[in-house]
Design a protein around this motif. Structure first.
Motif, short mmCIF file in Angstrom:
data_model
loop_
_atom_site.label_atom_id
_atom_site.label_comp_id
_atom_site.label_asym_id
_atom_site.label_seq_id
_atom_site.Cartn_x
_atom_site.Cartn_y
_atom_site.Cartn_z
N LEU A 84 0.84 -1.18 0.00
CA LEU A 84 0.00 0.00 0.00
C LEU A 84 0.88 1.24 0.00
N VAL A 85 0.47 2.24 -0.79
CA VAL A 85 1.07 3.57 -0.73
C VAL A 85 0.00 4.50 -0.18
N VAL A 86 0.35 5.24 0.84
CA VAL A 86 -0.55 6.24 1.40
C VAL A 86 0.02 7.60 1.03
N GLY A 87 -0.69 8.32 0.18
CA GLY A 87 -0.22 9.61 -0.29
C GLY A 87 -0.94 10.76 0.39
N LEU A 88 -0.16 11.70 0.90
CA LEU A 88 -0.70 12.91 1.50
C LEU A 88 -0.71 13.99 0.42
N ASP A 89 -1.82 14.12 -0.23
CA ASP A 89 -1.99 15.01 -1.39
C ASP A 89 -2.74 16.27 -0.96
N TYR A 90 -2.21 16.93 0.04
CA TYR A 90 -2.83 18.12 0.59
C TYR A 90 -2.56 19.33 -0.30
N SER A 162 -7.10 15.78 2.63
CA SER A 162 -7.22 16.58 3.85
C SER A 162 -6.93 15.69 5.06
N PRO A 163 -6.52 16.30 6.16
CA PRO A 163 -6.32 15.53 7.40
C PRO A 163 -7.62 14.86 7.86
N ALA A 164 -8.76 15.48 7.62
CA ALA A 164 -10.04 14.88 8.03
C ALA A 164 -10.28 13.57 7.27
N GLU A 165 -10.00 13.55 5.98
CA GLU A 165 -10.13 12.30 5.19
C GLU A 165 -9.21 11.23 5.76
N LEU A 166 -7.98 11.62 6.05
CA LEU A 166 -7.01 10.68 6.59
C LEU A 166 -7.48 10.15 7.94
N ASP A 167 -7.97 11.01 8.80
CA ASP A 167 -8.42 10.59 10.13
C ASP A 167 -9.59 9.60 10.03
#
Length: 176
Positions: A84-90, A162-167
């Motif tokens: 899995l790749v988790v991308g922070l696309d903020y 967004s951080p909310a999506e991640l949370d």
């Protein structure tokens, strides 16, 4: 263990890769290998790329790992093994603000980053400043993450805007 066992966390400088990697390690019980510790020697001396690659290959041969970044000389290694790749696309402004805030805090507190290295006013104001790197690397990192997500032959890629999506996603993960 069900679920991903080899996770690459990716994003631009300041997006929160290391923070997320630590959270995932705690939540999933996976070992986290901070990339900065593998790339930088004391005095901000960069480890030669061939040695970086060797270190990353050693980690990626294992059955379980989390890496908080992937760079030019060895990016292919974790991508070939990741579940899995988790991308922070903020948004650019958001990640830059986070980076600016973190850099300011580190300047004030003298917080160690890796291997005895710390931010300094000189490094922040130099042409090699992490703030400058962010400006020039942002678009490339974003294009790269989005291309990985479209690649049917690569690992699954989750992009969070967004951080909310991640949370919300983190809340749904099983605990170890």
């Amino acid at each position: 263990m069900s679920g991903p066992r080899r996770i690459l966390v990716y994003g631009v400088y300041g997006a929160g890769k290391s923070t997320l990697a630590a959270r995932l390690a705690e939540r999933l019980g996976l070992p986290w290998y901070p990339v900065d510790d593998l790339l930088w020697q004391p005095g901000w001396v960069e480890v030669p790329v061939a040695r970086q690659r060797s270190r990353i290959e050693g980690i990626c041969q294992r059955d379980r790992w989390i890496l908080d970044g992937a760079y030019h000389g060895w990016r292919d290694v974790p991508l070939a093994r990741a579940d899995l790749v988790v991308g922070l696309d903020y948004p650019r402004w958001f990640s830059f603000w986070r980076l600016l805030r973190r850099t300011g805090r580190r300047l004030v507190t003298g917080e160690e980053i890796c291997n005895g290295n710390r931010e300094s006013l000189g490094s922040v104001l130099s042409h090699d400043s992490i703030l400058v790197w962010h400006v020039f690397a942002f678009a490339r990192a974003r294009r790269r993450m989005r291309a990985w997500q479209r690649d049917p032959y690569g690992p699954p890629v989750l992009l969070f805007r967004s951080p909310a999506e991640l949370d919300r996603w983190l809340a749904g993960l099983p605990r170890r």
